[in-house]
Design a protein around this motif. Structure first.
Motif: not given
Length: 194
Positions: A6-13, A15-17
């Motif tokens: 899952s790349d959801d964690g990377r995508r979320g980071a 978006v925050v950045e």
């Protein structure tokens, strides 16, 4: 058993950045635009003061109609920035023209005329004391032109209560030129200020 990553964690980071960086980029863009506007206004007004002083220094004598022409020239040279303003203008600006003479006892103000917003105080023209302790040689005179514009840079940042990052930004843009008349002393004005 299948391994699904899952790349959801990377995508979320990401978006925050992105959300953290965008306001800084916008602030950088706005600050750059404000600095460019301030520099453009300052250079335009410096050129206006120098050109008006240069033209004024070539007269044999100055009459109210000549001064009226110099004020008109200031407005044209400074365009689109205001060199002086009337009640109909949307900005505040003032142009001041004067002559300072030299004598054995020091500088003396011969005359001064202005056009525009009287609320913008002149710091150079209209005074016998010139910047940096400049003394006019005895028997000579200098033509002084000062252009003041109330365009305040950092206007967006200065509106934050009470100020943005503790500084209100610089005050009005002020420029001046001091020129020795070429053919005559210009110590008297042939009439009242226009």
């Amino acid at each position: 058993m299948s391994l699904i990553r899952s790349d959801d964690g990377r995508r979320g980071a990401a978006v925050v950045e992105f959300a953290l960086i965008v306001p800084l980029l916008v602030l950088l863009f706005v600050a750059t635009a404000e600095i460019v506007l301030y520099m453009r206004t300052r250079f335009r007004l410096e050129r206006t003061a120098a050109e008006v002083a240069n033209v004024g220094s070539q007269f044999d004598s100055l009459a109210p109609a000549d001064l009226d022409g110099l004020f008109g020239a200031a407005k044209v040279i400074a365009r689109p920035v205001l060199a002086w303003s009337t009640g109909a203008d949307t900005g505040r600006a003032r142009t001041v023209i004067g002559v300072v003479t030299g004598s054995a006892s020091g500088n003396a103000l011969a005359w001064t005329c202005s056009r525009g917003d009287a609320g913008l105080e002149s710091h150079v023209t209209g005074r016998a004391s010139l910047p940096n302790g400049f003394l006019v040689p005895s028997g000579q005179s200098v033509l002084v032109v000062e252009v003041i514009n109330a365009a305040v840079p950092w206007s967006i940042m200065a509106k934050a209560p009470p100020v943005f990052f503790g500084t209100p930004g610089p005050g009005p843009v002020r420029t001046y030129a001091i020129v020795r008349p070429r053919t005559a002393s210009l110590t008297s004005l042939g009439g009242a200020c226009p």
